[in-house]
Motif scaffolding. Structure first.
Motif, mmCIF file in Angstrom:
data_model
loop_
_atom_site.group_PDB
_atom_site.id
_atom_site.type_symbol
_atom_site.label_atom_id
_atom_site.label_comp_id
_atom_site.label_asym_id
_atom_site.label_seq_id
_atom_site.Cartn_x
_atom_site.Cartn_y
_atom_site.Cartn_z
ATOM 1 N N PHE A 139 14.204 125.284 60.233
ATOM 2 C CA PHE A 139 13.932 123.980 59.635
ATOM 3 C C PHE A 139 14.185 124.011 58.131
ATOM 4 N N ASN A 140 14.893 123.002 57.645
ATOM 5 C CA ASN A 140 15.211 122.921 56.222
ATOM 6 C C ASN A 140 14.078 122.197 55.494
ATOM 7 N N PHE A 141 13.009 122.938 55.213
ATOM 8 C CA PHE A 141 11.865 122.332 54.542
ATOM 9 C C PHE A 141 12.138 121.978 53.082
ATOM 10 N N PRO A 142 13.004 122.711 52.364
ATOM 11 C CA PRO A 142 13.341 122.249 51.017
ATOM 12 C C PRO A 142 13.921 120.831 51.013
ATOM 13 N N TYR A 143 14.664 120.462 52.063
ATOM 14 C CA TYR A 143 15.163 119.090 52.163
ATOM 15 C C TYR A 143 13.994 118.132 52.391
ATOM 16 N N LEU A 144 13.061 118.500 53.257
ATOM 17 C CA LEU A 144 11.901 117.652 53.531
ATOM 18 C C LEU A 144 11.111 117.382 52.254
ATOM 19 N N THR A 145 10.969 118.389 51.395
ATOM 20 C CA THR A 145 10.134 118.244 50.206
ATOM 21 C C THR A 145 10.894 117.748 48.983
ATOM 22 N N THR A 146 12.204 117.505 49.103
ATOM 23 C CA THR A 146 12.969 117.009 47.961
ATOM 24 C C THR A 146 12.548 115.578 47.628
ATOM 25 N N PRO A 147 12.337 115.258 46.353
ATOM 26 C CA PRO A 147 11.918 113.899 45.977
ATOM 27 C C PRO A 147 12.970 112.854 46.349
ATOM 28 N N TRP A 148 12.554 111.618 46.379
ATOM 29 C CA TRP A 148 13.440 110.490 46.663
ATOM 30 C C TRP A 148 14.264 110.226 45.402
ATOM 31 N N ASP A 149 15.256 111.057 45.200
ATOM 32 C CA ASP A 149 16.046 111.054 43.975
ATOM 33 C C ASP A 149 17.458 111.497 44.330
ATOM 34 N N ALA A 150 18.449 110.728 43.935
ATOM 35 C CA ALA A 150 19.820 110.995 44.365
ATOM 36 C C ALA A 150 20.304 112.371 43.908
ATOM 37 N N ALA A 151 20.085 112.696 42.645
ATOM 38 C CA ALA A 151 20.585 113.970 42.126
ATOM 39 C C ALA A 151 19.898 115.146 42.820
ATOM 40 N N ALA A 152 18.582 115.019 43.013
ATOM 41 C CA ALA A 152 17.847 116.109 43.664
ATOM 42 C C ALA A 152 18.291 116.290 45.109
ATOM 43 N N LEU A 153 18.480 115.198 45.834
ATOM 44 C CA LEU A 153 18.931 115.294 47.220
ATOM 45 C C LEU A 153 20.333 115.879 47.305
ATOM 46 N N ARG A 154 21.216 115.436 46.399
ATOM 47 C CA ARG A 154 22.593 115.950 46.396
ATOM 48 C C ARG A 154 22.583 117.466 46.169
ATOM 49 N N ALA A 155 21.742 117.918 45.248
ATOM 50 C CA ALA A 155 21.679 119.352 44.950
ATOM 51 C C ALA A 155 21.149 120.140 46.150
ATOM 52 N N THR A 156 20.112 119.619 46.806
ATOM 53 C CA THR A 156 19.555 120.314 47.970
ATOM 54 C C THR A 156 20.554 120.379 49.112
#
Length: 531
Positions: free
Chosen positions: A275-292
């Motif tokens: 399970f990709n938990f770092p993706y689950l915990t990434t904030p609702w933010d475009a740059a942060a999601l793109r990086a994850t």
């Protein structure tokens, strides 16, 4: 409580959504001190949930519907009612029976625990034998040894340096594989092996979802988590699964950082998914999601494994509520007197996040009820809480009960159709009535129909096996996440202003209505090139 026969009766619901596998949380014999994650007998069904024959009937019906079945495996610890631990208590210090667990002498003449570790559920990670409630009954008065439990005192940790423990769990795997299961979700996959010597550690373990980033990373570096020896265990298990025909899967629940450490669990000779938990915990933010997402593909591609995406599960605040919380705020449960998240905002973002996740190449897991848009129960009466975390933190952390509320099947039935009497083991909030499955079935725009449409398109276009390419126009946009997989354009607007849909595309699915051809805030669209 629900039971296996009840699940069997509801399998048509899963098939109609379009999923292709079912993961069952523990249904083994258990005192239920931690929702069944305290296993007393790995080879039997708890009478609360039925019988082995009920499991066989469930498995047979799932096969008819084209559904795989994955069962939960809890190898880090047993229940303190397990025959092994009961034998260990009676056998006394120095006995071979105690070698199966982590019994140790205390410090200060036995007055204090062997080290300073704390439990993930709060409080100390050690219990002295003669301080157990049943000490007098079992004749344990004066037994000053301590045993380790990273979770509740009723969940003693096994000692995975012992071959007997390895042999027993391999046997358990074969027992369920012989009954036709397709795989195992491995609970606390990163926690089985502890650092030799059990050294002190100056950080506190915690549910990762309730920690800040620094604490989460320190937890992953702790002497009780992500030790190299866990990978030897999963190589053993990989070989066991290979003895059986067809595809079988091991799925890691491993809260580890960085992502490269998580990818170690899905190397070719170990597990198949993590399970990709770092993706689950990434904030609702475009740059942060793109990086994850970028980092996820980098590390998973390096070991030749697919990413395994997830947004909710039985241990975290449901994403229909979590995404309405302030950025970086990840509480372990929400109580009635806490600030209440905006339910409308949370559901809007949850629908957008789901469409984004389901378009990503790899596998995806959905948590029961998210297809209905269920929020966390944030007003549960404290007197009804059952999570050990609530008690072990001195009533400070609400725990996980709020995400485990029984499902609403029928809006106008007692207990919203969950059972025959109308009673449910945790009460359903009134907001669940309008979200019941029968109230959403066939209703255009409902969350249930959105999931069905998304999964149908995902399957038809084989998105799980696709490739991802960022859209250059939005690559550095702080408000938009946009990528293409095959011909499909996936665009999520996380900003405050509507975003024009790129020219030459036509929307085939959207998490919310468009605004004069523009994608509004907190919305994801799937679009295909116009002919």
């Amino acid at each position: 409580m629900g039971d296996l026969a009840g699940i069997t009766r509801r399998l048509d619901h899963l098939a109609a959504i379009g999923v292709d596998a079912l993961w069952l949380s523990p249904f083994y014999r258990s005192p239920q001190a931690d929702g069944g994650y305290d296993v007393a007998d790995y080879r039997d069904v708890d009478p609360l949930f039925g019988t082995l024959e009920d499991f066989d009937a469930l498995r047979a019906r799932a096969t008819e519907l084209g559904l795989r079945v994955i069962v939960d495996l809890v190898p880090n610890h047993t229940s303190d009612q397990h025959a092994w631990f009961q034998e260990a208590l009676r056998a006394g210090p120095g006995s071979p029976a105690r070698d199966r667990y982590l019994f140790r002498e205390g410090r200060d003449g036995g007055e204090t625990p062997p080290n300073n570790w704390t439990s993930i559920f709060g409080g100390p990670a050690w219990t002295r034998v003669d301080q157990r409630p049943d000490a007098a009954e079992l004749g344990l008065t004066g037994d000053r040894q301590w045993y380790l439990h990273l979770f509740d005192t009723t969940q003693p940790d096994l000692d995975w340096t012992r071959e007997e423990v390895h042999a027993e769990l391999r046997s358990v795997l074969r027992f369920w594989l012989d009954r036709g299961v397709d795989g195992f979700r491995v609970d606390v996959a990163h926690g089985l092996v502890k650092k030799p010597g059990l050294p002190d550690w100056d950080w506190s373990t915690a549910m990762v979802t309730g920690s800040d980033g620094a604490a989460a990373q320190q937890t992953s570096l702790s002497p009780m988590f992500d030790q190299p020896g866990v990978h030897d265990i999963y190589r053993e298990w990989n070989a066991v699964l290979a003895e059986y025909d067809g595809d079988r899967a091991l799925v890691a629940e491993a809260w580890v950082e960085p992502l490269s450490s998580l990818a170690d669990y899905v190397r070719p000779d170990e597990m198949q998914q993590a399970f990709n938990f770092p993706y689950l915990t990434t904030p609702w933010d475009a740059a942060a999601l793109r990086a994850t997402i970028d980092e996820s593909f980098r590390v998973y591609d390096a070991v030749g494994a697919p990413c395994t995406w997830v947004l909710s599960n039985h241990d975290v605040v449901r994403h229909a509520t979590r995404l309405a919380l302030p950025a970086g705020h990840r509480p372990n449960g929400i109580r009635a007197h806490d600030p209440q998240p905006d339910a409308t905002l949370g559901l809007r973002r949850a629908r957008a996040a789901t469409l984004q996740m389901l378009a990503l190449p790899g596998s995806a897991y959905l948590y029961q009820g998210e297809e209905l848009g269920l929020p966390e129960h944030t007003a549960l009466d404290d007197s009804l809480r059952q999570d050990p975390t609530w008690f072990r933190t001195g009533y400070q952390e609400a725990g996980r009960d709020g995400c485990r509320i029984p499902l609403p099947w029928e809006a106008d039935s007692p207990g919203l159709g969950f059972g025959p009497t109308g009673a449910t083991w945790l009460p359903q909030p009134e907001s669940y009535r309008e979200l019941a499955a029968d109230a959403q079935t066939g209703v255009e725009g409902s969350t249930l129909e959105l999931y069905r449409a998304a999964l149908a398109l995902r399957r038809a276009r084989d998105l799980g096996d696709g490739a991802l390419a960022w859209v250059d126009e939005f690559r550095d946009d702080p408000s938009v996440l946009a990528f293409c997989t095959d011909e499909l354009l996936v665009l999520t607007n996380l900003g405050e202003a509507p975003v024009p849909l790129p020219a030459g595309f036509e929307v085939v699915l959207a998490s919310a209505s468009l605004d004069e051809g523009r994608v509004p805030t907190d919305t994801t669209v799937w679009a295909l090139p116009t002919l």
